[in-house]
Scaffold this active site. Sequence first.
Site, PDB file in Angstrom:
ATOM      1  N   GLY A  49       0.929  -1.228   0.116  1.00 40.70           N
ATOM      2  CA  GLY A  49       0.073  -0.027  -0.047  1.00 40.70           C
ATOM      3  C   GLY A  49       0.755   1.359  -0.012  1.00 40.70           C
ATOM      4  N   CYS A  50       2.145   0.961   0.088  1.00 45.26           N
ATOM      5  CA  CYS A  50       3.286   2.382  -0.103  1.00 45.26           C
ATOM      6  C   CYS A  50       3.608   2.442  -1.516  1.00 45.26           C
ATOM      7  CB  CYS A  50       4.267   2.116   1.054  1.00 45.26           C
ATOM      8  SG  CYS A  50       3.711   1.791   2.684  1.00 45.26           S
ATOM      9  N   ALA A  51       3.765   3.672  -2.052  1.00 49.40           N
ATOM     10  CA  ALA A  51       4.370   4.013  -3.047  1.00 49.40           C
ATOM     11  C   ALA A  51       5.500   3.491  -3.273  1.00 49.40           C
ATOM     12  CB  ALA A  51       4.193   5.321  -3.701  1.00 49.40           C
ATOM     13  N   SER A  52       6.424   3.683  -2.446  1.00 50.30           N
ATOM     14  CA  SER A  52       7.769   3.206  -2.177  1.00 50.30           C
ATOM     15  C   SER A  52       8.001   1.804  -1.663  1.00 50.30           C
ATOM     16  CB  SER A  52       8.729   4.342  -1.452  1.00 50.30           C
ATOM     17  OG  SER A  52       8.315   4.604  -0.372  1.00 50.30           O
TER      18      SER A  52
END
Length: 139
Positions: A49-52
């Site tokens: 769920g994190c872009a990175s």
Amino acid sequence: MAQPAFEEIVEDFEFLEDWEDRYRHVIEAGKAMDPLDDALKVPATRVEGCASQVWLHPQVDGGRFHFDGDSDALIVRGLIAVLRALYNDLPVSEVPRVDAGGELARLGLTDHLSAQRSNGLRAMIERIRSVSSEAAQAG
């Protein structure tokens, strides 16, 4: 009242007048953290769920919650440092009771993060709450 380490960040933010300075402060906090051992950067510690890329390695010792983390993005690494200040060393039973949204709002973070970063921050908080709840039930 939050952990003393988090209160220190709140106080620092009060002296920093603009968001660019605050942003740099968060990044510097992330740079000051020890990197997470590569052996701990595995699918089980990765936060979805994190872009990175983000990894959180939680531990419970003596009934107290602690986690280390890392990211390939400097600002996210800084957000991990902020979350560590908020949660580390709390009794595991108190972790789910922390009003993370309210505490982080004191820093003005939610107003200055992109939607993707905000979603990633929520995903990290959910992982922290989930792990601490499991540990509290097992302990």
